[in-house]
Write a protein that holds these residues in place. Structure first.
Motif, PDB file in Angstrom:
ATOM      1  N   ASN A 182       0.812  -1.219   0.000  1.00 35.64           N
ATOM      2  CA  ASN A 182       0.000   0.000   0.000  1.00 35.64           C
ATOM      3  C   ASN A 182       0.847   1.271   0.000  1.00 35.64           C
ATOM      4  OD1 ASN A 182      -2.190  -1.634   0.028  1.00 35.64           O
ATOM      5  ND2 ASN A 182      -2.651  -1.379   2.206  1.00 35.64           N
ATOM      6  N   GLU A 183       2.135   1.098   0.250  1.00 39.29           N
ATOM      7  CA  GLU A 183       3.016   2.272   0.286  1.00 39.29           C
ATOM      8  C   GLU A 183       3.511   2.657  -1.106  1.00 39.29           C
ATOM      9  OE1 GLU A 183       3.745  -0.774   0.769  1.00 39.29           O
ATOM     10  OE2 GLU A 183       5.858  -1.276   0.803  1.00 39.29           O
ATOM     11  N   LEU A 184       3.200   1.818  -2.096  1.00 42.83           N
ATOM     12  CA  LEU A 184       3.811   2.005  -3.420  1.00 42.83           C
ATOM     13  C   LEU A 184       2.944   2.847  -4.350  1.00 42.83           C
ATOM     14  CD1 LEU A 184       5.021  -1.658  -3.816  1.00 42.83           C
ATOM     15  CD2 LEU A 184       6.417   0.321  -3.251  1.00 42.83           C
ATOM     16  N   VAL A 185       3.579   3.775  -5.027  1.00 41.81           N
ATOM     17  CA  VAL A 185       2.865   4.616  -6.000  1.00 41.81           C
ATOM     18  C   VAL A 185       3.554   4.530  -7.360  1.00 41.81           C
ATOM     19  CG1 VAL A 185       1.946   6.221  -4.277  1.00 41.81           C
ATOM     20  CG2 VAL A 185       4.166   6.705  -5.361  1.00 41.81           C
ATOM     21  N   GLN A 195       5.070   7.475   1.275  1.00 42.29           N
ATOM     22  CA  GLN A 195       4.982   6.611   0.084  1.00 42.29           C
ATOM     23  C   GLN A 195       6.325   6.484  -0.630  1.00 42.29           C
ATOM     24  OE1 GLN A 195       1.891   8.849  -1.918  1.00 42.29           O
ATOM     25  NE2 GLN A 195       0.344   7.335  -1.308  1.00 42.29           N
ATOM     26  N   ILE A 196       6.458   5.415  -1.413  1.00 42.16           N
ATOM     27  CA  ILE A 196       7.640   5.278  -2.282  1.00 42.16           C
ATOM     28  C   ILE A 196       7.179   4.825  -3.668  1.00 42.16           C
ATOM     29  CG2 ILE A 196       9.329   4.755  -0.452  1.00 42.16           C
ATOM     30  CD1 ILE A 196       9.046   1.794  -1.430  1.00 42.16           C
ATOM     31  N   ARG A 197       8.044   5.051  -4.635  1.00 43.86           N
ATOM     32  CA  ARG A 197       7.682   4.627  -5.997  1.00 43.86           C
ATOM     33  C   ARG A 197       7.989   3.146  -6.169  1.00 43.86           C
ATOM     34  NH1 ARG A 197      10.270   9.649  -7.418  1.00 43.86           N
ATOM     35  NH2 ARG A 197       8.692  11.214  -7.923  1.00 43.86           N
ATOM     36  N   LYS A 198       7.148   2.476  -6.954  1.00 43.71           N
ATOM     37  CA  LYS A 198       7.383   1.060  -7.274  1.00 43.71           C
ATOM     38  C   LYS A 198       8.641   0.958  -8.122  1.00 43.71           C
ATOM     39  CE  LYS A 198       2.591   0.818  -8.432  1.00 43.71           C
ATOM     40  NZ  LYS A 198       1.734   1.056  -9.574  1.00 43.71           N
ATOM     41  N   SER A 199       9.463   0.018  -7.813  1.00 44.30           N
ATOM     42  CA  SER A 199      10.616  -0.178  -8.699  1.00 44.30           C
ATOM     43  C   SER A 199      10.837  -1.658  -9.026  1.00 44.30           C
ATOM     44  CB  SER A 199      11.882   0.426  -8.082  1.00 44.30           C
ATOM     45  OG  SER A 199      12.171  -0.231  -6.869  1.00 44.30           O
ATOM     46  N   ASN A 200      10.459  -2.536  -8.099  1.00 47.03           N
ATOM     47  CA  ASN A 200      10.752  -3.969  -8.306  1.00 47.03           C
ATOM     48  C   ASN A 200      10.180  -4.537  -9.594  1.00 47.03           C
ATOM     49  OD1 ASN A 200      12.045  -4.136  -5.924  1.00 47.03           O
ATOM     50  ND2 ASN A 200      10.356  -5.051  -4.793  1.00 47.03           N
ATOM     51  N   SER A 201       8.913  -4.209  -9.842  1.00 46.86           N
ATOM     52  CA  SER A 201       8.256  -4.814 -10.997  1.00 46.86           C
ATOM     53  C   SER A 201       8.959  -4.399 -12.288  1.00 46.86           C
ATOM     54  CB  SER A 201       6.781  -4.447 -11.043  1.00 46.86           C
ATOM     55  OG  SER A 201       6.544  -3.231 -10.419  1.00 46.86           O
ATOM     56  N   LEU A 243       5.516 -12.474  -7.737  1.00 50.04           N
ATOM     57  CA  LEU A 243       5.002 -11.438  -6.840  1.00 50.04           C
ATOM     58  C   LEU A 243       6.165 -10.799  -6.112  1.00 50.04           C
ATOM     59  CD1 LEU A 243       2.347 -13.862  -5.709  1.00 50.04           C
ATOM     60  CD2 LEU A 243       1.657 -11.492  -6.038  1.00 50.04           C
ATOM     61  N   SER A 244       6.071  -9.522  -5.855  1.00 55.45           N
ATOM     62  CA  SER A 244       7.089  -8.936  -4.983  1.00 55.45           C
ATOM     63  C   SER A 244       6.388  -8.310  -3.790  1.00 55.45           C
ATOM     64  CB  SER A 244       7.967  -7.932  -5.735  1.00 55.45           C
ATOM     65  OG  SER A 244       7.505  -6.630  -5.576  1.00 55.45           O
ATOM     66  N   GLY A 245       6.925  -8.605  -2.596  1.00 60.00           N
ATOM     67  CA  GLY A 245       6.375  -8.074  -1.349  1.00 60.00           C
ATOM     68  C   GLY A 245       5.302  -8.974  -0.765  1.00 60.00           C
ATOM     69  N   GLY A 246       5.032  -8.732   0.514  1.00 58.62           N
ATOM     70  CA  GLY A 246       3.914  -9.396   1.182  1.00 58.62           C
ATOM     71  C   GLY A 246       4.124 -10.848   1.557  1.00 58.62           C
ATOM     72  N   VAL A 247       5.385 -11.332   1.555  1.00 62.40           N
ATOM     73  CA  VAL A 247       5.605 -12.745   1.913  1.00 62.40           C
ATOM     74  C   VAL A 247       6.303 -12.921   3.264  1.00 62.40           C
ATOM     75  CG1 VAL A 247       5.576 -13.778  -0.390  1.00 62.40           C
ATOM     76  CG2 VAL A 247       7.712 -12.823   0.486  1.00 62.40           C
ATOM     77  N   PRO A 293      10.509 -11.574  -1.603  1.00 68.26           N
ATOM     78  CA  PRO A 293      10.464 -10.514  -0.607  1.00 68.26           C
ATOM     79  C   PRO A 293      10.579  -9.153  -1.289  1.00 68.26           C
ATOM     80  CG  PRO A 293      12.123 -12.167  -0.063  1.00 68.26           C
ATOM     81  CD  PRO A 293      11.658 -12.465  -1.447  1.00 68.26           C
ATOM     82  N   GLY A 294       9.880  -8.150  -0.737  1.00 71.14           N
ATOM     83  CA  GLY A 294       9.782  -6.857  -1.437  1.00 71.14           C
ATOM     84  C   GLY A 294      11.032  -6.005  -1.434  1.00 71.14           C
ATOM     85  N   ASN A 295      11.910  -6.238  -0.469  1.00 73.40           N
ATOM     86  CA  ASN A 295      13.119  -5.407  -0.472  1.00 73.40           C
ATOM     87  C   ASN A 295      13.827  -5.585  -1.811  1.00 73.40           C
ATOM     88  OD1 ASN A 295      13.711  -3.762   1.829  1.00 73.40           O
ATOM     89  ND2 ASN A 295      13.573  -5.647   3.038  1.00 73.40           N
ATOM     90  N   PRO A 296      14.119  -4.477  -2.456  1.00 70.85           N
ATOM     91  CA  PRO A 296      14.581  -4.582  -3.849  1.00 70.85           C
ATOM     92  C   PRO A 296      15.805  -5.458  -4.086  1.00 70.85           C
ATOM     93  CG  PRO A 296      13.947  -2.353  -3.336  1.00 70.85           C
ATOM     94  CD  PRO A 296      13.897  -3.089  -2.046  1.00 70.85           C
TER      95      PRO A 296
HETATM   96  P1  AMP Z   1       7.582  -6.426   2.010  1.00 76.30           P
HETATM   97  O1  AMP Z   1       8.318  -7.612   1.512  1.00 76.30           O
HETATM   98  O2  AMP Z   1       6.249  -6.254   1.423  1.00 76.30           O
HETATM   99  O3  AMP Z   1       7.542  -6.423   3.520  1.00 76.30           O
HETATM  100  O4  AMP Z   1       8.427  -5.166   1.582  1.00 76.30           O
HETATM  101  C1  AMP Z   1       9.712  -4.949   2.122  1.00 76.30           C
HETATM  102  C2  AMP Z   1      10.228  -3.600   1.695  1.00 76.30           C
HETATM  103  O5  AMP Z   1      10.367  -3.566   0.310  1.00 76.30           O
HETATM  104  C3  AMP Z   1       9.321  -2.448   2.063  1.00 76.30           C
HETATM  105  O6  AMP Z   1      10.130  -1.383   2.529  1.00 76.30           O
HETATM  106  C4  AMP Z   1       8.660  -2.116   0.773  1.00 76.30           C
HETATM  107  O7  AMP Z   1       8.285  -0.774   0.719  1.00 76.30           O
HETATM  108  C5  AMP Z   1       9.708  -2.438  -0.246  1.00 76.30           C
HETATM  109  N1  AMP Z   1       9.071  -2.806  -1.515  1.00 76.30           N
HETATM  110  C6  AMP Z   1       8.121  -3.746  -1.655  1.00 76.30           C
HETATM  111  N2  AMP Z   1       7.736  -3.832  -2.945  1.00 76.30           N
HETATM  112  C7  AMP Z   1       8.450  -2.905  -3.625  1.00 76.30           C
HETATM  113  C8  AMP Z   1       8.482  -2.494  -4.989  1.00 76.30           C
HETATM  114  N3  AMP Z   1       7.692  -3.046  -5.919  1.00 76.30           N
HETATM  115  N4  AMP Z   1       9.337  -1.526  -5.339  1.00 76.30           N
HETATM  116  C9  AMP Z   1      10.133  -0.988  -4.406  1.00 76.30           C
HETATM  117  N5  AMP Z   1      10.141  -1.324  -3.130  1.00 76.30           N
HETATM  118  C10 AMP Z   1       9.290  -2.263  -2.711  1.00 76.30           C
END
Ligand code: AMP
Ligand code: MG
Length: 401
Positions: A182-185, A195-201, A243-247, A293-296
């Motif tokens: 939810n923090e991604l724009v 907020q932060i910008r999406k970069s992983n995808s 998927l990136s993040g949320g795991v 995991p979401g960390n880039p």
């Molecule tokens: P999470 O794995 O969802 O707990 O995310 C871990 C960290 O990675 C958080 O600081 C997120 O904001 C960051 N993150 C998750 N997805 C992305 C994304 N698509 N682009 C950049 N940073 C992300």
């Protein structure tokens, strides 16, 4: 939690079932070849002149040092025949060797004057010289390429020479890349302070694009019903879902739960590694789901260490095990496997990996300073300069600076 080795073994035992597709050979670079290729005629197809000069019968040289020029045999002309041993035929590179001749003397070694060619004394001639013999490279029907290779410009040239216009290659799977959070724009948005910008995808899409594999990118919020609805549908449409993040273990990390609800069988959750410990992998039928995991830096590592080799393997291609030399002592405490970011330099033929660890898995700005990850196994604390480890490259050699 499984070890890196176990995770690798599990992933490679669950390969995607892939299909083939016929494409025009000019479009085939970067693809995995799905058929063996055979020569449709001898290569070269005839005894071919490799120099401009005169074609002679070597037997005549003991009797005549001056030969009458009968004609010119050019490339692209049907084969001529030498009328007598007192004659020679001027010949151009790429032309068919005339019947009755067996040797080519380059222009540099003969004197052409008044319709004759004279061999100056002392010029050493070897029978068969300057001829690329028919079938020397490959015989008609011989296999010149094996299925499973990754097609480079060299293979494209060979497709052309053997008349292979339509080539069977492995089809790319349908890949969806989904960022969650939810923090991604969006990239074009002006982020609010939280907020932060999406970069992983985009990194993942670019990585796939760099091998030619198309993918679609989308975003889902940290909301269980929304995730469930979207993933339920995606599983029926896609071959691979990344998927990136949320795991991880956070209150809003719903991905593993939702994937279980919709019937994705979990094969891996958590690997003893840094970065990327919460890595998730599962499947349903022929749809495979990677939860990164979401960390880039974690996302990046998991893609290059697990997904990319799995994809090549699924397509029937092999990935070489690359190694590099640790260029400086490094300390890391077990029991995790450490994937150390490093910059690589070729020093006198040796690939030296200079650690540039950066500020952790969230420090993706550091990735631009590194070229890959050195895999330091989870035993031992002191890793010594000069020791050799597996190297996971994310920057192609020709992009190194
Ligand atoms: P999470 O794995 O969802 O707990 O995310 C871990 C960290 O990675 C958080 O600081 C997120 O904001 C960051 N993150 C998750 N997805 C992305 C994304 N698509 N682009 C950049 N940073 C992300
Ligand atoms: Mg998140």
């Amino acid at each position: 939690m499984v070890s890196v080795e176990e995770a690798t073994q599990i992933i490679h035992s669950k390969l995607l079932k892939t299909s083939r597709v016929a494409i025009e050979f000019t479009q085939a670079v970067g693809r995995v070849l799905a058929e063996d290729i055979v020569a449709d005629r001898d290569l070269p197809p005839f005894d071919r002149a490799t120099m401009d000069g005169v074609a002679v019968s070597s037997a005549s040289l003991s009797q005549h040092s001056t030969l009458l020029i009968q004609s010119v045999q050019a490339a692209g002309e049907p084969q001529q025949t030498l009328v007598s041993h007192a004659h020679c035929i001027e010949i151009m590179t790429g032309a068919m060797l005339p019947k009755g001749t067996d040797t080519i003397i380059p222009y540099e070694q003969v004197e052409i004057k008044d319709g004759t060619a004279t061999l100056p004394a002392g010029v050493k001639i070897e029978r068969g010289q300057n001829i690329h013999p028919q079938g020397a490279d490959a015989r008609k029907g011989e296999k010149v390429m094996k299925a499973g290779i990754r097609i480079s410009p060299a293979e494209v040239a060979l497709f052309a020479s053997v008349g292979k216009n339509d080539v069977s290659v492995m089809a790319w799977p349908k890949v969806a890349i989904i960022s969650t959070g939810n923090e991604l724009v969006d990239v074009t948005a002006t982020p609010l302070p939280h907020q932060i910008r999406k970069s992983n995808s985009y990194a993942l899409q670019a990585a796939l694009k760099s091998i030619g594999c198309p993918s679609t990118v989308m975003h889902l919020p940290d909301d269980k019903p929304t995730l469930e609805l979207a993933l339920r549908e995606l599983v029926t449409q896609q071959d691979v879902i990344i998927l990136s993040g949320g795991v991880s273990k956070g209150k809003y990390d719903f991905v593993p739960q939702v994937l279980a609800t919709i019937g994705i069988e979990k094969h891996i959750h958590q690997v003893a590694q840094k970065p990327g410990k919460p890595f998730w992998f599962g499947s349903k039928g022929n749809t495979f789901v990677f939860g990164l995991p979401g960390n880039p830096v974690s996302t990046y590592l998991c893609y290059y260490r697990y997904i990319l080799p799995w994809l090549w393997h699924s397509l029937g291609a092999q990935t070489p095990d690359q190694k590099a030399i640790l260029a400086e002592d490094f300390m890391f405490k077990p029991p995790l496997t450490c994937f150390l970011q490093a910059a690589i330099k070729n020093e006198n033929g040796r690939w030296m990996a200079y650690p540039c660890a950066g500020g952790g898995s969230g420090d993706f700005a550091n990735l631009v300073k590194a070229d890959g990850f050195l895999e330091l196994p989870n035993h031992g604390i002191h890793f010594k300069k000069g020791d050799v480890f597996s190297w996971i490259s994310f920057r192609p050699i020709h992009h190194l600076i």
